[in-house]
Design a protein around this motif. Structure first.
Motif, PDB file in Angstrom:
ATOM      1  N   ALA A 153       0.839  -1.204   0.000  1.00 38.55           N
ATOM      2  CA  ALA A 153       0.000   0.000   0.000  1.00 38.55           C
ATOM      3  C   ALA A 153       0.872   1.251   0.000  1.00 38.55           C
ATOM      4  O   ALA A 153       2.075   1.208   0.285  1.00 38.55           O
ATOM      5  CB  ALA A 153      -0.926  -0.002   1.213  1.00 38.55           C
ATOM      6  N   ASP A 154       0.260   2.382  -0.335  1.00 37.73           N
ATOM      7  CA  ASP A 154       0.954   3.669  -0.303  1.00 37.73           C
ATOM      8  C   ASP A 154       0.600   4.469   0.942  1.00 37.73           C
ATOM      9  O   ASP A 154       1.377   5.318   1.377  1.00 37.73           O
ATOM     10  CB  ASP A 154       0.577   4.497  -1.536  1.00 37.73           C
ATOM     11  N   ALA A 155      -0.582   4.212   1.501  1.00 35.94           N
ATOM     12  CA  ALA A 155      -1.051   5.000   2.640  1.00 35.94           C
ATOM     13  C   ALA A 155      -1.989   4.154   3.494  1.00 35.94           C
ATOM     14  O   ALA A 155      -2.621   3.212   3.010  1.00 35.94           O
ATOM     15  CB  ALA A 155      -1.770   6.261   2.167  1.00 35.94           C
ATOM     16  N   ALA A 156      -2.066   4.511   4.777  1.00 35.98           N
ATOM     17  CA  ALA A 156      -2.951   3.826   5.714  1.00 35.98           C
ATOM     18  C   ALA A 156      -3.830   4.841   6.423  1.00 35.98           C
ATOM     19  O   ALA A 156      -3.361   5.914   6.807  1.00 35.98           O
ATOM     20  CB  ALA A 156      -2.143   3.024   6.731  1.00 35.98           C
ATOM     21  N   VAL A 157      -5.095   4.493   6.591  1.00 39.49           N
ATOM     22  CA  VAL A 157      -6.049   5.306   7.355  1.00 39.49           C
ATOM     23  C   VAL A 157      -6.464   4.475   8.556  1.00 39.49           C
ATOM     24  O   VAL A 157      -7.038   3.394   8.402  1.00 39.49           O
ATOM     25  CB  VAL A 157      -7.261   5.698   6.489  1.00 39.49           C
ATOM     26  N   ILE A 158      -6.169   4.976   9.763  1.00 37.19           N
ATOM     27  CA  ILE A 158      -6.371   4.219  10.997  1.00 37.19           C
ATOM     28  C   ILE A 158      -7.567   4.774  11.764  1.00 37.19           C
ATOM     29  O   ILE A 158      -7.556   5.931  12.200  1.00 37.19           O
ATOM     30  CB  ILE A 158      -5.098   4.265  11.866  1.00 37.19           C
ATOM     31  N   VAL A 159      -8.600   3.937  11.914  1.00 37.20           N
ATOM     32  CA  VAL A 159      -9.819   4.339  12.613  1.00 37.20           C
ATOM     33  C   VAL A 159     -10.202   3.231  13.599  1.00 37.20           C
ATOM     34  O   VAL A 159     -11.380   2.944  13.812  1.00 37.20           O
ATOM     35  CB  VAL A 159     -10.969   4.612  11.619  1.00 37.20           C
ATOM     36  N   THR A 160      -9.210   2.622  14.185  1.00 47.30           N
ATOM     37  CA  THR A 160      -9.391   1.533  15.148  1.00 47.30           C
ATOM     38  C   THR A 160      -9.546   2.104  16.554  1.00 47.30           C
ATOM     39  O   THR A 160      -9.381   3.316  16.755  1.00 47.30           O
ATOM     40  CB  THR A 160      -8.171   0.604  15.099  1.00 47.30           C
ATOM     41  N   GLY A 183      -6.557   2.518  21.787  1.00 48.40           N
ATOM     42  CA  GLY A 183      -5.456   1.752  22.350  1.00 48.40           C
ATOM     43  C   GLY A 183      -4.569   1.081  21.319  1.00 48.40           C
ATOM     44  O   GLY A 183      -3.450   0.660  21.636  1.00 48.40           O
ATOM     45  N   THR A 184      -5.038   0.975  20.078  1.00 46.17           N
ATOM     46  CA  THR A 184      -4.249   0.337  19.017  1.00 46.17           C
ATOM     47  C   THR A 184      -3.530   1.337  18.119  1.00 46.17           C
ATOM     48  O   THR A 184      -2.714   0.936  17.283  1.00 46.17           O
ATOM     49  CB  THR A 184      -5.157  -0.535  18.130  1.00 46.17           C
ATOM     50  N   HIS A 185      -3.840   2.615  18.247  1.00 47.49           N
ATOM     51  CA  HIS A 185      -3.323   3.609  17.303  1.00 47.49           C
ATOM     52  C   HIS A 185      -1.798   3.651  17.232  1.00 47.49           C
ATOM     53  O   HIS A 185      -1.219   3.635  16.140  1.00 47.49           O
ATOM     54  CB  HIS A 185      -3.833   5.011  17.671  1.00 47.49           C
ATOM     55  N   ALA A 186      -1.143   3.745  18.378  1.00 44.88           N
ATOM     56  CA  ALA A 186       0.302   3.956  18.395  1.00 44.88           C
ATOM     57  C   ALA A 186       1.047   2.836  17.667  1.00 44.88           C
ATOM     58  O   ALA A 186       1.924   3.092  16.830  1.00 44.88           O
ATOM     59  CB  ALA A 186       0.805   4.084  19.828  1.00 44.88           C
ATOM     60  N   GLU A 187       0.689   1.594  17.961  1.00 46.93           N
ATOM     61  CA  GLU A 187       1.378   0.461  17.333  1.00 46.93           C
ATOM     62  C   GLU A 187       1.094   0.409  15.836  1.00 46.93           C
ATOM     63  O   GLU A 187       1.996   0.125  15.033  1.00 46.93           O
ATOM     64  CB  GLU A 187       0.949  -0.842  17.996  1.00 46.93           C
ATOM     65  N   LEU A 188      -0.127   0.706  15.429  1.00 47.11           N
ATOM     66  CA  LEU A 188      -0.456   0.672  14.007  1.00 47.11           C
ATOM     67  C   LEU A 188       0.246   1.793  13.246  1.00 47.11           C
ATOM     68  O   LEU A 188       0.665   1.594  12.090  1.00 47.11           O
ATOM     69  CB  LEU A 188      -1.972   0.761  13.813  1.00 47.11           C
ATOM     70  N   ILE A 189       0.381   2.952  13.872  1.00 49.58           N
ATOM     71  CA  ILE A 189       1.145   4.029  13.231  1.00 49.58           C
ATOM     72  C   ILE A 189       2.579   3.581  12.992  1.00 49.58           C
ATOM     73  O   ILE A 189       3.137   3.756  11.905  1.00 49.58           O
ATOM     74  CB  ILE A 189       1.110   5.312  14.092  1.00 49.58           C
ATOM     75  N   ARG A 190       3.184   2.991  14.003  1.00 49.63           N
ATOM     76  CA  ARG A 190       4.575   2.527  13.869  1.00 49.63           C
ATOM     77  C   ARG A 190       4.704   1.469  12.771  1.00 49.63           C
ATOM     78  O   ARG A 190       5.638   1.520  11.956  1.00 49.63           O
ATOM     79  CB  ARG A 190       5.085   1.981  15.207  1.00 49.63           C
ATOM     80  N   ARG A 191       3.773   0.533  12.737  1.00 49.66           N
ATOM     81  CA  ARG A 191       3.832  -0.510  11.708  1.00 49.66           C
ATOM     82  C   ARG A 191       3.719   0.081  10.309  1.00 49.66           C
ATOM     83  O   ARG A 191       4.449  -0.316   9.387  1.00 49.66           O
ATOM     84  CB  ARG A 191       2.726  -1.545  11.937  1.00 49.66           C
ATOM     85  N   ALA A 192       2.803   1.010  10.139  1.00 52.80           N
ATOM     86  CA  ALA A 192       2.620   1.622   8.821  1.00 52.80           C
ATOM     87  C   ALA A 192       3.849   2.442   8.416  1.00 52.80           C
ATOM     88  O   ALA A 192       4.289   2.399   7.257  1.00 52.80           O
ATOM     89  CB  ALA A 192       1.375   2.499   8.821  1.00 52.80           C
ATOM     90  N   LEU A 193       4.409   3.190   9.367  1.00 56.67           N
ATOM     91  CA  LEU A 193       5.605   3.972   9.060  1.00 56.67           C
ATOM     92  C   LEU A 193       6.778   3.070   8.675  1.00 56.67           C
ATOM     93  O   LEU A 193       7.550   3.393   7.768  1.00 56.67           O
ATOM     94  CB  LEU A 193       5.989   4.838  10.261  1.00 56.67           C
TER      95      LEU A 193
END
Length: 373
Positions: free
Chosen positions: A103-110, A113-123
């Motif tokens: 993918a080129d981009a991720a939109v996180i709407v979870t 409590g899951t935001h921080a880890e998902l941001i790191r994974r996507a980055l």
């Protein structure tokens, strides 16, 4: 966006104030702007993680945006994700890894409590990221995300949609342009029509972190930094909130760095309708945001304005255009065509004010924002 285009991109830190329409005059922050080697390939693959109420709305908006080549949908409820993907003609991703791969981009709407880890994974996958507020429920986890963004020179836009609302933008233009003269005070109201489920309240971080964080962000964006907070609140009508250390109705007095005083009030229950409005009082003029024919309020004056015609029922209706503009801006940001309209540092500072308000509520005293370290 082709792999070649992405690999040919670079990011650079920019300090100072941004010059986008949303950011003129905003506090200095780290802005990462992607430089595109080739502008021939503009279509992007987007992974959306989490399709509850807001996530499903975002998915529909993203599907309608020109330039989105592929939309991948992932949710903890696989059936919900698959059904939405079928409805939208999108792709169901059975796992987060499957959603992010290529993918080129991720939109996180979870859930928060899951935001921080998902941001790191996507980055770490090299993706541009849009994440709904807040980044995390505590400052330390938020700071680690900010540090990771700096380290990776990553691109992360935080979801504070009021920055994209036409009324809020016009008010900011007038405030920043000096049209009101010295701004002495302001009053922000945030009232939900109906309270969310108790299960949501339990994990939300509380009214200041979940609901009023929007107002704290707008305060910094429109006016100035906050020096001190005094907050109070009540569980009237919702005594069960007490076991989570939360309140259903709250008020906060903000003292800003330049001396302006702000009064914020919030409520979880207002059956008249969904009410977001702001009054700003300056030496030369007074203006309002959100006072229109759909404001859920009635005047008792014989010649008063007619409102609640009909009232705004939900935040989806009140901020429909703002959400759409926010995601359209993110798409431009992901392509490297626009600067970041709301950085992770902006998200961290809004959370810092919210945590100061929460401490003030608990300790029954004013709290300096700088003491939230």
């Amino acid at each position: 966006m082709s792999p070649r285009t992405r690999s040919g991109a670079s990011c650079r830190p920019q300090f100072g104030t941004s010059q986008t329409p949303q950011e003129i005059g905003a506090a200095a922050s780290f802005i990462c702007v992607k430089e595109i080697r080739s502008l021939e390939s503009r279509r992007v693959k987007i992974a959306i993680l989490g399709v509850g109420r807001l996530g499903a709305f975002h998915a529909k908006v993203l599907r309608e945006l020109p330039g989105v080549d592929e939309l991948r949908i992932n949710d903890a409820d696989a059936g919900r994700a698959a059904a939405l993907a079928k409805t939208l003609g999108a792709k169901h991703a059975p796992s987060i890894d499957a959603a992010l791969a290529g993918a080129d981009a991720a939109v996180i709407v979870t859930p928060t409590g899951t935001h921080a880890e998902l941001i790191r994974r996507a980055l770490d996958e090299g993706l541009a990221v849009f994440c709904e507020k807040p980044i995390a429920l505590d400052l330390e986890s938020t700071r680690r995300v900010v540090d990771h963004v700096d380290k990776t020179k990553g691109r992360v836009q935080i979801g504070f949609q009021r920055r994209f609302d036409a009324g809020f933008q016009e008010a900011r233009r007038r405030v920043r342009g000096g049209h009101l003269g010295t701004v002495y005070s302001f009053h922000m109201t945030s009232r939900d029509a109906l309270p969310p489920p108790d299960a949501y309240i339990e994990t939300s971080g509380g009214q200041f972190v979940d609901q009023l964080i929007h107002d704290f962000d707008v305060t910094r964006w429109m006016f100035d930094e906050v020096d001190e907070v005094y907050a109070t609140g009540s569980t009237l009508g919702f005594p069960q909130y007490a076991k989570w250390g939360d309140v259903a109705t709250s008020g906060a007095v903000l003292t800003l760095r330049g001396g302006t005083v702000g009064l914020l009030d919030a409520a979880r229950h207002n059956e008249a309708g969904y009410d977001i409005h702001v009054e700003i009082y300056g030496a030369k003029d007074a203006i309002a945001i959100g006072l229109d024919p759909r404001t859920p309020m009635s005047s008792v004056e014989r010649d008063g304005p007619k409102m609640k015609d009909p009232a705004y029922p939900t935040f989806f209706v009140r901020f429909d255009a703002a959400y759409r503009a926010e995601l359209a801006h993110f798409l431009r940001f992901a392509r490297g065509e626009a600067e970041n309209a709301c950085t992770v540092r902006d998200g961290m500072e809004a959370l810092r004010i919210a945590l100061a308000a929460r401490r003030s509520l608990k300790e029954h005293r004013p709290v300096a924002v700088k003491d939230i370290a």
